[in-house]
Scaffold this motif. Structure first.
Motif, PDB file in Angstrom:
ATOM      1  N   GLY A   1       0.796  -1.221   0.000  1.00 37.91           N
ATOM      2  CA  GLY A   1       0.000   0.000   0.000  1.00 37.91           C
ATOM      3  C   GLY A   1       0.826   1.267   0.000  1.00 37.91           C
ATOM      4  O   GLY A   1       0.549   2.200  -0.755  1.00 37.91           O
ATOM      5  N   ALA A   2       1.872   1.323   0.821  1.00 44.91           N
ATOM      6  CA  ALA A   2       2.691   2.530   0.924  1.00 44.91           C
ATOM      7  C   ALA A   2       3.473   2.780  -0.362  1.00 44.91           C
ATOM      8  O   ALA A   2       3.610   3.923  -0.813  1.00 44.91           O
ATOM      9  CB  ALA A   2       3.645   2.420   2.111  1.00 44.91           C
ATOM     10  N   LEU A   3       3.991   1.704  -0.984  1.00 46.48           N
ATOM     11  CA  LEU A   3       4.753   1.863  -2.219  1.00 46.48           C
ATOM     12  C   LEU A   3       3.848   2.292  -3.373  1.00 46.48           C
ATOM     13  O   LEU A   3       4.225   3.136  -4.184  1.00 46.48           O
ATOM     14  CB  LEU A   3       5.463   0.550  -2.561  1.00 46.48           C
ATOM     15  CG  LEU A   3       6.536   0.076  -1.575  1.00 46.48           C
ATOM     16  CD1 LEU A   3       7.123  -1.242  -2.034  1.00 46.48           C
ATOM     17  CD2 LEU A   3       7.642   1.125  -1.437  1.00 46.48           C
ATOM     18  N   GLU A   4       2.672   1.711  -3.436  1.00 40.43           N
ATOM     19  CA  GLU A   4       1.728   2.110  -4.485  1.00 40.43           C
ATOM     20  C   GLU A   4       1.327   3.576  -4.315  1.00 40.43           C
ATOM     21  O   GLU A   4       1.253   4.327  -5.291  1.00 40.43           O
ATOM     22  CB  GLU A   4       0.475   1.231  -4.442  1.00 40.43           C
ATOM     23  CG  GLU A   4      -0.559   1.622  -5.485  1.00 40.43           C
ATOM     24  CD  GLU A   4      -1.834   0.808  -5.392  1.00 40.43           C
ATOM     25  OE1 GLU A   4      -2.850   1.243  -5.973  1.00 40.43           O
ATOM     26  OE2 GLU A   4      -1.832  -0.248  -4.740  1.00 40.43           O
ATOM     27  N   LYS A   5       1.085   3.985  -3.089  1.00 44.87           N
ATOM     28  CA  LYS A   5       0.726   5.374  -2.825  1.00 44.87           C
ATOM     29  C   LYS A   5       1.841   6.318  -3.266  1.00 44.87           C
ATOM     30  O   LYS A   5       1.596   7.378  -3.843  1.00 44.87           O
ATOM     31  CB  LYS A   5       0.427   5.564  -1.341  1.00 44.87           C
ATOM     32  CG  LYS A   5      -0.006   6.972  -0.976  1.00 44.87           C
ATOM     33  CD  LYS A   5      -0.320   7.089   0.516  1.00 44.87           C
ATOM     34  CE  LYS A   5      -0.737   8.509   0.888  1.00 44.87           C
ATOM     35  NZ  LYS A   5      -1.012   8.619   2.341  1.00 44.87           N
ATOM     36  N   ALA A   6       3.105   5.912  -3.004  1.00 44.27           N
ATOM     37  CA  ALA A   6       4.241   6.742  -3.394  1.00 44.27           C
ATOM     38  C   ALA A   6       4.336   6.869  -4.911  1.00 44.27           C
ATOM     39  O   ALA A   6       4.640   7.941  -5.439  1.00 44.27           O
ATOM     40  CB  ALA A   6       5.533   6.147  -2.827  1.00 44.27           C
ATOM     41  N   LEU A   7       4.063   5.767  -5.630  1.00 45.37           N
ATOM     42  CA  LEU A   7       4.105   5.818  -7.089  1.00 45.37           C
ATOM     43  C   LEU A   7       3.002   6.730  -7.625  1.00 45.37           C
ATOM     44  O   LEU A   7       3.243   7.561  -8.508  1.00 45.37           O
ATOM     45  CB  LEU A   7       3.940   4.418  -7.668  1.00 45.37           C
ATOM     46  CG  LEU A   7       3.849   4.341  -9.196  1.00 45.37           C
ATOM     47  CD1 LEU A   7       5.119   4.879  -9.846  1.00 45.37           C
ATOM     48  CD2 LEU A   7       3.563   2.915  -9.655  1.00 45.37           C
ATOM     49  N   ARG A   8       1.803   6.580  -7.103  1.00 43.02           N
ATOM     50  CA  ARG A   8       0.687   7.402  -7.580  1.00 43.02           C
ATOM     51  C   ARG A   8       0.953   8.888  -7.331  1.00 43.02           C
ATOM     52  O   ARG A   8       0.634   9.739  -8.159  1.00 43.02           O
ATOM     53  CB  ARG A   8      -0.621   6.961  -6.918  1.00 43.02           C
ATOM     54  CG  ARG A   8      -1.097   5.581  -7.381  1.00 43.02           C
ATOM     55  CD  ARG A   8      -2.472   5.257  -6.842  1.00 43.02           C
ATOM     56  NE  ARG A   8      -2.922   3.939  -7.278  1.00 43.02           N
ATOM     57  CZ  ARG A   8      -3.458   3.670  -8.464  1.00 43.02           C
ATOM     58  NH1 ARG A   8      -3.609   4.649  -9.338  1.00 43.02           N
ATOM     59  NH2 ARG A   8      -3.844   2.453  -8.779  1.00 43.02           N
ATOM     60  N   GLU A   9       1.539   9.199  -6.196  1.00 40.99           N
ATOM     61  CA  GLU A   9       1.841  10.595  -5.889  1.00 40.99           C
ATOM     62  C   GLU A   9       2.939  11.120  -6.804  1.00 40.99           C
ATOM     63  O   GLU A   9       2.889  12.265  -7.259  1.00 40.99           O
ATOM     64  CB  GLU A   9       2.256  10.728  -4.430  1.00 40.99           C
ATOM     65  CG  GLU A   9       2.507  12.162  -3.968  1.00 40.99           C
ATOM     66  CD  GLU A   9       1.293  13.073  -4.142  1.00 40.99           C
ATOM     67  OE1 GLU A   9       1.491  14.275  -4.414  1.00 40.99           O
ATOM     68  OE2 GLU A   9       0.141  12.580  -4.017  1.00 40.99           O
ATOM     69  N   ALA A  10       3.942  10.280  -7.092  1.00 39.85           N
ATOM     70  CA  ALA A  10       5.027  10.693  -7.987  1.00 39.85           C
ATOM     71  C   ALA A  10       4.495  10.982  -9.386  1.00 39.85           C
ATOM     72  O   ALA A  10       4.913  11.935 -10.040  1.00 39.85           O
ATOM     73  CB  ALA A  10       6.098   9.609  -8.043  1.00 39.85           C
ATOM     74  N   VAL A  11       3.539  10.178  -9.853  1.00 35.98           N
ATOM     75  CA  VAL A  11       2.943  10.385 -11.168  1.00 35.98           C
ATOM     76  C   VAL A  11       2.049  11.613 -11.156  1.00 35.98           C
ATOM     77  O   VAL A  11       2.049  12.408 -12.105  1.00 35.98           O
ATOM     78  CB  VAL A  11       2.143   9.131 -11.596  1.00 35.98           C
ATOM     79  CG1 VAL A  11       1.330   9.416 -12.851  1.00 35.98           C
ATOM     80  CG2 VAL A  11       3.078   7.956 -11.825  1.00 35.98           C
ATOM     81  N   LYS A  12       1.294  11.779 -10.087  1.00 30.44           N
ATOM     82  CA  LYS A  12       0.351  12.904  -9.982  1.00 30.44           C
ATOM     83  C   LYS A  12       1.060  14.243 -10.097  1.00 30.44           C
ATOM     84  O   LYS A  12       0.490  15.218 -10.600  1.00 30.44           O
ATOM     85  CB  LYS A  12      -0.395  12.807  -8.652  1.00 30.44           C
ATOM     86  CG  LYS A  12      -1.486  13.831  -8.463  1.00 30.44           C
ATOM     87  CD  LYS A  12      -2.192  13.620  -7.130  1.00 30.44           C
ATOM     88  CE  LYS A  12      -3.276  14.657  -6.891  1.00 30.44           C
ATOM     89  NZ  LYS A  12      -3.948  14.450  -5.589  1.00 30.44           N
ATOM     90  N   GLN A  13       2.301  14.305  -9.672  1.00 31.42           N
ATOM     91  CA  GLN A  13       3.046  15.562  -9.701  1.00 31.42           C
ATOM     92  C   GLN A  13       3.621  15.872 -11.078  1.00 31.42           C
ATOM     93  O   GLN A  13       4.202  16.942 -11.282  1.00 31.42           O
ATOM     94  CB  GLN A  13       4.176  15.521  -8.668  1.00 31.42           C
ATOM     95  CG  GLN A  13       3.686  15.488  -7.229  1.00 31.42           C
ATOM     96  CD  GLN A  13       4.822  15.472  -6.227  1.00 31.42           C
ATOM     97  OE1 GLN A  13       5.749  16.284  -6.310  1.00 31.42           O
ATOM     98  NE2 GLN A  13       4.771  14.553  -5.281  1.00 31.42           N
ATOM     99  N   GLU A  14       3.448  14.949 -12.034  1.00 31.89           N
ATOM    100  CA  GLU A  14       3.965  15.166 -13.390  1.00 31.89           C
ATOM    101  C   GLU A  14       2.785  15.438 -14.322  1.00 31.89           C
ATOM    102  O   GLU A  14       2.035  14.526 -14.682  1.00 31.89           O
ATOM    103  CB  GLU A  14       4.748  13.930 -13.852  1.00 31.89           C
ATOM    104  CG  GLU A  14       5.648  14.178 -15.039  1.00 31.89           C
ATOM    105  CD  GLU A  14       6.765  15.166 -14.755  1.00 31.89           C
ATOM    106  OE1 GLU A  14       7.125  15.900 -15.702  1.00 31.89           O
ATOM    107  OE2 GLU A  14       7.269  15.224 -13.619  1.00 31.89           O
ATOM    108  N   PRO A  15       2.556  16.683 -14.724  1.00 33.10           N
ATOM    109  CA  PRO A  15       1.364  17.011 -15.510  1.00 33.10           C
ATOM    110  C   PRO A  15       1.307  16.253 -16.830  1.00 33.10           C
ATOM    111  O   PRO A  15       2.299  16.118 -17.533  1.00 33.10           O
ATOM    112  CB  PRO A  15       1.493  18.522 -15.732  1.00 33.10           C
ATOM    113  CG  PRO A  15       2.936  18.832 -15.521  1.00 33.10           C
ATOM    114  CD  PRO A  15       3.415  17.863 -14.502  1.00 33.10           C
TER     115      PRO A  15
END
Length: 303
Positions: free
Chosen positions: A269-283
């Motif tokens: 869960g924590a790793l998936e959340k980190a990936l989603r946040e990293a992608v979200k910050q890239e328009p």
């Protein structure tokens, strides 16, 4: 973007402000790939309206404001759809924070925008003529990213996007992002889609370009109905994919070096959340969860 993503937005009427402050709609967020952009439209302040005879009873053009949560500047095209169905396009360069993005001349009031969508501005010139494509470069692993894909070629722009995502992911998790899939040939794309269809997967639901996926699926069904074996069926599917590419249509962004697959099997869960946040910050970059198939992974669209 693909791939472009329509964002439904019913704009609430803003409260009248004291003095000459403009009346504005509520802020509404853009959709997938541009989650950190918000848009509103505002009526001009009192005294700014056009009082000439030409304006008659129509409201003055509404000002369009966009708030960006991205650190870097970006160029986007915003398509506004009024309640009457009129479409107005604005090409704007945004910086972090609030931006004056122009005016909606077709709007008959600050609450007349029914929906809007945001896409990358590159190649969006009127007339549909794209700029010359960026050359592709082979992408290798870094301290933040491991590349297991047999062929990973990206434009410099997309390579930098992927590197920034991998860097954010590594900073949050201390783990390298593992890229398992990259550029595909039409033959490889046909093979993968054949395997999915043979398993009974719904490829039309899986792929963003529904029309292109339907054409490939129909080629599979027709070949099977003719009694074709695997080799002949894949050939028929590849011929459809080749024809699509010839007219500028891509059933998968992997075919135009605009997508990557990321390993997901070790992501809690924590790793998936980190990936989603990293992608979200890239328009403009979107992430698709494809962990239900026999080769679980996350699919990342960079276009």
């Amino acid at each position: 973007m693909s791939a472009a993503l329509l964002v439904g937005m019913v704009v609430a009427s803003g409260e009248a402000q004291a003095g000459d402050a403009p009346r504005c709609s509520a802020w509404r967020a853009a959709g997938k790939g541009y989650e950190k952009l918000e848009l509103r439209t505002c009526a001009p302040a009192e005294g700014d309206e056009d009082t000439s005879d030409e304006s008659d009873d129509e409201d003055a053009a509404s000002a369009v404001e966009i708030k960006s949560g991205y650190e870097d500047a970006l160029k986007v095209r915003v398509e506004l759809v009024t309640k009457g169905g009129t479409v107005e396009k604005l090409d704007v360069k945004l910086k972090n924070g609030e931006n004056a993005a122009g005016t909606c001349k077709a709007c008959r009031g600050h609450d007349d925008v029914k929906s809007f969508r945001v896409t990358a501005q590159e190649g969006a010139a009127e007339g549909g003529k794209d700029a010359a494509p960026e050359p592709l470069q082979k992408v290798a692993g870094t301290n933040h990213m491991e590349v297991l894909a047999r062929d990973l070629r990206l434009t410099d722009t997309n390579a930098k996007r992927l590197d920034r995502i991998a860097t954010r992911y590594h900073k949050a998790t201390k783990k390298r992002l593992v890229v398992t899939g990259g550029t595909r040939t039409p033959q490889r794309q046909a093979q993968l889609m054949f395997d999915k269809l043979k398993r009974g997967d719904d490829v039309v639901a899986l792929y963003e370009n529904k029309a292109a996926a339907t054409e490939v699926r129909n080629a599979y069904r027709d070949a099977v109905a003719r009694g074709e074996k695997r080799k002949g069926t894949i050939r028929a599917m590849r011929e459809v994919i080749d024809a699509q590419i010839g007219r500028g249509t891509y059933v998968s962004k992997h075919l135009k070096s605009g997508a990557v697959d990321v390993r997901s099997w070790n992501m809690d869960g924590a790793l998936e959340k980190a990936l989603r946040e990293a992608v979200k910050q890239e328009p403009g970059v979107t992430l698709m969860d494809e962990r239900d198939g026999p080769e679980p992974h996350f699919h990342m669209n960079l276009l």
